[in-house]
Design a protein around this motif. Structure first.
Motif, short mmCIF file in Angstrom:
data_model
loop_
_atom_site.label_atom_id
_atom_site.label_comp_id
_atom_site.label_asym_id
_atom_site.label_seq_id
_atom_site.Cartn_x
_atom_site.Cartn_y
_atom_site.Cartn_z
N ALA A 259 5.84 7.13 -6.67
CA ALA A 259 6.37 5.63 -6.18
C ALA A 259 7.36 5.14 -7.35
O ALA A 259 8.36 4.47 -7.22
CB ALA A 259 5.79 4.72 -5.20
N ASP A 260 6.35 4.69 -8.38
CA ASP A 260 6.84 4.13 -9.50
C ASP A 260 8.10 4.84 -10.20
O ASP A 260 9.10 4.15 -10.49
CB ASP A 260 5.79 4.18 -10.34
CG ASP A 260 4.91 2.99 -9.96
OD1 ASP A 260 4.99 2.16 -9.26
OD2 ASP A 260 3.84 3.06 -11.05
N CYS A 261 8.10 6.24 -10.29
CA CYS A 261 9.05 6.84 -10.99
C CYS A 261 10.35 6.77 -9.93
O CYS A 261 11.71 6.57 -10.46
CB CYS A 261 8.66 8.42 -10.79
SG CYS A 261 7.69 8.79 -12.04
N LEU A 262 10.29 6.76 -8.69
CA LEU A 262 11.31 6.54 -7.63
C LEU A 262 12.01 5.09 -7.91
O LEU A 262 13.08 5.07 -8.19
CB LEU A 262 10.83 6.67 -6.28
CG LEU A 262 10.76 8.15 -5.81
CD1 LEU A 262 9.88 8.15 -4.57
CD2 LEU A 262 11.95 8.92 -5.49
N ALA A 263 11.16 4.38 -7.99
CA ALA A 263 11.71 2.69 -8.51
C ALA A 263 12.60 2.71 -9.71
O ALA A 263 13.66 2.10 -9.67
CB ALA A 263 10.60 1.83 -8.22
N VAL A 264 11.83 3.43 -10.76
CA VAL A 264 12.63 3.40 -12.02
C VAL A 264 13.95 3.76 -12.03
O VAL A 264 15.09 3.64 -12.56
CB VAL A 264 11.88 3.94 -13.17
CG1 VAL A 264 12.52 4.01 -14.40
CG2 VAL A 264 10.59 2.88 -13.19
N LYS A 265 13.93 5.11 -11.41
CA LYS A 265 15.27 6.13 -11.14
C LYS A 265 16.29 5.61 -10.37
O LYS A 265 17.39 5.38 -10.68
CB LYS A 265 14.97 7.38 -10.61
CG LYS A 265 15.92 8.42 -10.89
CD LYS A 265 15.59 9.72 -10.57
CE LYS A 265 16.65 10.79 -10.80
NZ LYS A 265 16.01 12.27 -10.27
N VAL B 84 1.02 -1.36 -0.08
CA VAL B 84 -0.06 0.22 -0.24
C VAL B 84 1.02 1.24 0.25
O VAL B 84 1.57 1.47 0.92
CB VAL B 84 -1.10 0.05 1.26
CG1 VAL B 84 -1.74 1.16 1.18
CG2 VAL B 84 -1.87 -1.17 1.03
N ILE B 85 0.65 2.14 -1.05
CA ILE B 85 1.61 3.22 -1.12
C ILE B 85 0.72 4.62 -0.82
O ILE B 85 -0.52 4.84 -1.02
CB ILE B 85 1.95 3.45 -2.59
CG1 ILE B 85 2.51 2.18 -3.17
CG2 ILE B 85 2.53 4.78 -2.83
CD1 ILE B 85 2.95 2.07 -4.57
N ALA B 86 1.44 5.27 0.25
CA ALA B 86 0.69 6.46 0.74
C ALA B 86 1.82 7.61 0.93
O ALA B 86 2.85 7.29 1.61
CB ALA B 86 0.03 6.22 2.25
N PHE B 87 1.64 8.77 0.31
CA PHE B 87 2.43 9.75 0.57
C PHE B 87 2.42 10.49 2.16
O PHE B 87 1.38 10.98 2.41
CB PHE B 87 2.34 10.86 -0.46
CG PHE B 87 3.38 11.93 -0.58
CD1 PHE B 87 4.43 11.64 -1.46
CD2 PHE B 87 2.99 13.14 0.10
CE1 PHE B 87 5.49 12.73 -1.46
CE2 PHE B 87 4.30 13.96 0.00
CZ PHE B 87 5.38 13.62 -0.86
N PRO C 286 6.50 7.59 -0.79
CA PRO C 286 7.31 8.10 -1.68
C PRO C 286 7.82 9.47 -0.95
O PRO C 286 9.02 9.79 -1.23
CB PRO C 286 6.46 8.62 -2.74
CG PRO C 286 5.26 7.69 -2.66
CD PRO C 286 5.19 7.37 -1.25
N PHE C 287 7.34 9.81 0.09
CA PHE C 287 7.89 11.06 0.84
C PHE C 287 9.13 10.89 1.44
O PHE C 287 10.10 11.55 1.38
CB PHE C 287 6.67 11.70 1.78
CG PHE C 287 7.34 12.70 2.83
CD1 PHE C 287 7.16 14.14 2.14
CD2 PHE C 287 7.31 12.79 3.97
CE1 PHE C 287 7.77 15.41 2.77
CE2 PHE C 287 7.69 13.73 4.82
CZ PHE C 287 8.10 15.10 4.04
N VAL C 288 9.08 9.66 2.16
CA VAL C 288 10.28 9.13 3.05
C VAL C 288 11.24 9.01 2.08
O VAL C 288 12.77 9.13 2.20
CB VAL C 288 9.95 8.10 3.82
CG1 VAL C 288 11.06 7.42 4.57
CG2 VAL C 288 9.00 8.54 5.19
#
Length: 227
Positions: free
Chosen positions: A173-179, A96-99, A128-130
């Protein structure tokens, strides 16, 4: 498959205020994203919190006391439904993804506690914030969801509605994982990393604040703040 290429769920609450100890749920959204990044399902709740919604909160999320009273679910029913839906995803091993997850999950924790209900286990949360603060810690500027979406090129329509914010959190979150390849670990392992990262980030911020206020305290608990 990496977690960002599997089914994942975005989660967001809009509430009566900023303090998670006191805030009551007004809207909640859970959006299911398929392995290809497409929206597969959505669950939404409009809740009558049973108290007047402050004008400053309504100005953010658009739900007035009158609208909540006319169209919202009873809070006891809504909180159980939201919690049970989260439990179902966690039990299925779906992250579960939560900003800024410590806000939303602390609000849920306190809402359940007020009713004498079992707390959520929260075994697999992605924030994604953390993560953004960890992997790009020296970047200047604000890190609100709107700012982070702009930085990573994630579309955010109807900001501060729970449905839009939850879907945008998944996109970031997806962008972070790709980068950042180091994030492409098992979701449960990433959860454990974030517990440590949040504690370290909070300790660093507390040290900074104490240069001016020796009594400053920054809570480093994640994804639920201790009582």
């Amino acid at each position: 498959m990496p977690w960002h290429q599997q089914i994942r769920v975005g989660f967001d609450l809009e509430t009566t205020g900023r303090d998670p100890e006191q805030a009551l749920v007004v809207t909640a959204s859970l959006v299911v994203v398929d392995p290809h990044g497409q929206l597969a399902a959505a669950y939404e709740w409009l809740v009558d919190p049973g108290v007047p919604i402050p004008a400053e909160s309504s100005a953010v999320h658009g739900v007035t006391t009158e609208k909540a009273q006319a169209e919202g679910m009873p809070p006891d029913q809504a909180i159980v439904e939201i919690a049970d839906t989260l439990r179902d995803f966690f039990d299925a091993g779906i992250p579960v993804i939560a900003f800024n997850a410590s806000y939303d999950f602390t609000v849920m924790d306190r809402e359940l506690a007020r009713r004498g209900l079992e707390p959520l286990a929260n075994p697999c949360v992605i924030d994604p914030f953390v993560i953004d603060k960890q992997v790009d810690r020296y970047r200047k500027g604000k890190r609100t969801l709107t700012d982070v979406c702009s930085f990573y090129g994630v579309e955010l329509l109807d900001a501060h509605t729970s449905a839009a914010d939850s879907l945008a959190a998944v996109g970031v979150a997806d962008c972070l994982a790709v980068k950042y390849a180091q994030l492409q670990v098992a979701a449960a392992e990433l959860h454990a990393h974030q517990v440590r990262w949040k504690a370290e980030q909070s300790a660093s911020f507390q040290e900074y604040l104490r240069r001016k206020d020796p009594a400053a305290v920054v809570n480093g608990d994640w994804p639920v703040q201790g009582r």
